[in-house]
Design a protein around this motif. Structure first.
Motif, short mmCIF file in Angstrom:
data_model
loop_
_atom_site.label_atom_id
_atom_site.label_comp_id
_atom_site.label_asym_id
_atom_site.label_seq_id
_atom_site.Cartn_x
_atom_site.Cartn_y
_atom_site.Cartn_z
N PHE A 183 24.90 -23.74 43.80
CA PHE A 183 25.83 -22.86 43.11
C PHE A 183 25.30 -21.43 42.97
CE2 PHE A 183 28.23 -26.62 42.43
CZ PHE A 183 29.53 -26.17 42.27
N GLU A 184 24.00 -21.26 42.96
CA GLU A 184 23.48 -19.89 43.00
C GLU A 184 23.88 -19.22 44.31
OE1 GLU A 184 19.49 -20.10 40.15
OE2 GLU A 184 19.30 -20.49 42.31
N LEU A 185 23.77 -19.96 45.41
CA LEU A 185 24.16 -19.42 46.71
C LEU A 185 25.67 -19.17 46.76
CD1 LEU A 185 21.94 -21.54 49.11
CD2 LEU A 185 21.77 -19.08 48.72
N ARG A 186 26.44 -20.09 46.21
CA ARG A 186 27.89 -19.90 46.20
C ARG A 186 28.29 -18.66 45.40
NH1 ARG A 186 31.50 -25.13 45.21
NH2 ARG A 186 33.05 -23.52 45.73
N LEU A 187 27.62 -18.43 44.28
CA LEU A 187 27.91 -17.23 43.51
C LEU A 187 27.61 -15.96 44.32
CD1 LEU A 187 26.52 -18.34 40.04
CD2 LEU A 187 28.86 -17.55 40.46
N ASP A 195 20.57 -14.61 36.29
CA ASP A 195 19.87 -13.81 37.29
C ASP A 195 20.75 -13.51 38.49
OD1 ASP A 195 17.63 -13.77 35.71
OD2 ASP A 195 16.58 -15.35 36.80
N VAL A 196 21.53 -14.50 38.91
CA VAL A 196 22.42 -14.28 40.04
C VAL A 196 23.53 -13.32 39.67
CG1 VAL A 196 24.00 -15.40 41.66
CG2 VAL A 196 21.89 -16.54 41.00
N ARG A 197 24.07 -13.48 38.47
CA ARG A 197 25.11 -12.55 38.00
C ARG A 197 24.57 -11.12 37.97
NH1 ARG A 197 29.91 -12.47 35.16
NH2 ARG A 197 30.05 -14.73 34.91
N ALA A 198 23.32 -10.96 37.53
CA ALA A 198 22.72 -9.64 37.49
C ALA A 198 22.56 -9.07 38.91
CB ALA A 198 21.36 -9.70 36.80
N ALA A 199 22.22 -9.95 39.85
CA ALA A 199 22.04 -9.50 41.23
C ALA A 199 23.35 -9.02 41.83
CB ALA A 199 21.45 -10.63 42.08
N THR A 200 24.42 -9.78 41.62
CA THR A 200 25.70 -9.37 42.17
C THR A 200 26.22 -8.13 41.44
OG1 THR A 200 26.84 -10.94 40.70
CG2 THR A 200 26.36 -11.67 42.94
N GLY A 201 25.92 -8.04 40.13
CA GLY A 201 26.33 -6.86 39.38
C GLY A 201 25.60 -5.61 39.84
N ALA A 202 24.32 -5.78 40.17
CA ALA A 202 23.53 -4.64 40.63
C ALA A 202 24.04 -4.10 41.96
CB ALA A 202 22.06 -5.04 40.77
N ALA A 203 24.63 -4.99 42.76
CA ALA A 203 25.17 -4.56 44.05
C ALA A 203 26.41 -3.70 43.86
CB ALA A 203 25.50 -5.79 44.90
N GLY A 204 27.06 -3.87 42.73
CA GLY A 204 28.22 -3.04 42.43
C GLY A 204 29.49 -3.54 43.08
N SER A 205 30.60 -2.94 42.71
CA SER A 205 31.90 -3.39 43.22
C SER A 205 32.10 -3.05 44.68
CB SER A 205 33.02 -2.75 42.39
OG SER A 205 32.95 -1.34 42.49
N SER A 206 31.18 -2.26 45.27
CA SER A 206 31.32 -1.91 46.67
C SER A 206 30.89 -3.03 47.60
CB SER A 206 30.49 -0.66 46.99
OG SER A 206 29.12 -0.92 46.78
N MET A 207 30.24 -4.07 47.07
CA MET A 207 29.71 -5.14 47.91
C MET A 207 30.82 -5.85 48.67
SD MET A 207 27.14 -8.18 46.76
CE MET A 207 26.28 -9.19 47.95
N LEU A 208 30.75 -5.81 49.99
CA LEU A 208 31.72 -6.43 50.88
C LEU A 208 33.12 -5.83 50.76
CD1 LEU A 208 30.93 -10.24 50.78
CD2 LEU A 208 30.32 -8.62 52.54
N LEU A 209 33.23 -4.62 50.22
CA LEU A 209 34.57 -4.06 50.03
C LEU A 209 34.85 -2.87 50.95
CD1 LEU A 209 34.82 -4.07 46.12
CD2 LEU A 209 35.52 -5.82 47.74
N THR A 210 33.92 -2.51 51.80
CA THR A 210 34.09 -1.32 52.62
C THR A 210 35.10 -1.56 53.72
OG1 THR A 210 32.24 -2.01 53.99
CG2 THR A 210 31.76 -0.49 52.18
N GLU A 211 35.87 -0.52 54.01
CA GLU A 211 36.82 -0.53 55.11
C GLU A 211 36.51 0.66 56.00
OE1 GLU A 211 41.08 -1.89 53.66
OE2 GLU A 211 40.30 -0.32 52.40
#
Length: 249
Positions: free
Chosen positions: A81-85, A226-242
């Protein structure tokens, strides 16, 4: 289907249920001969079933010692589930930016089917559409490897016979967690889609960990921090670029 295949499937399902339910305790040793006696079948279907269980990581085959039960541990569920998050939370945000009308319609239809199967108590059908839901969200990223990995991770737990469906919570509760994700995707709200997917996965992971925990074993309520913090640190731009010349699909 041959008689031998039928016997193997039956032995596999029975042994898996006994392992997941704790009847065959983690760490215990068993011989193929003794298992075949206990199950009143020949050794061949037991050997074949044990090989399938080993592929799933539920048992370890030890030379000259038989079979050692590994089971599904809290650590197994947490790692999955850490990987899924890490994969599905940004994928949900991406879906809110990149999903085309076809995908949005498919998500809406999936949510409706999920509710219908939950209300009717059709667990097998519910399991299928639950799997499809997570694949659909991941598909918005247009990365077949990511989509395949999301499916593989989900199935790595489901295939072992561990599920919250009808055990830790009723089917309609799971259905109720899918709808808000789909709604946020349809509303083009990346942050909301990510947050709702995270909440769904964290709840599912926590329930599954509690389900497989041994006597006296506790589950850290903050396991996902910790995983939530990691994804939060990446910001809302993660995987959102066009690309500049690319709009919604």
């Amino acid at each position: 289907m041959s008689t031998r295949t039928t016997a193997t499937d039956r032995v596999f399902a029975l042994l898996r249920e006994q392992i997941v339910g704790g009847e065959l305790a983690a760490g215990s040793q068993h011989s193929i001969y003794r298992l075949s006696e206990q199950l009143d079948v020949s050794r061949t279907p037991v050997r074949e079933a044990v090989l399938r269980l080993a592929d799933l990581g539920l048992v370890e085959i030890e030379r000259n010692r038989g079979v050692r039960i590994r089971g599904v541990t809290v650590a197994d569920v947490r790692e999955v589930f850490e990987l899924r998050l890490l994969l599905e939370v940004p994928a949900a945000a991406a879906a809110a930016r990149l999903a085309d009308r076809v995908l949005l319609d498919e998500l809406a239809a999936n949510v409706a089917a999920t509710r219908a199967h939950a209300e009717a108590g059709r667990q097998a059908d519910f399991t299928r559409v639950d799997r499809d839901f997570h694949s659909l969200v991941a598909s918005a990223v247009r990365n077949p490897r990511l989509e395949a990995e999301v499916t593989r991770l989900r199935d790595s737990i489901q295939a072992r016979g561990v599920s919250t469906f009808g055990r830790s919570r009723p089917l309609d509760e799971v259905a109720a967690e899918h709808a808000p994700v789909a709604e946020a995707v349809a509303a083009r709200e990346p942050e909301a889609a990510a947050a709702r997917m995270a909440a769904h996965l964290e709840r599912t992971g926590t329930l599954l960990m509690r389900q497989v925990a041994g006597p006296g074993e506790t589950v850290d309520p903050g396991w996902a921090a910790d995983v939530r913090a990691a994804t939060g640190a990446a910001g809302s731009s993660m995987l959102l670029t066009e690309s500049p010349d690319e709009g919604h699909r």
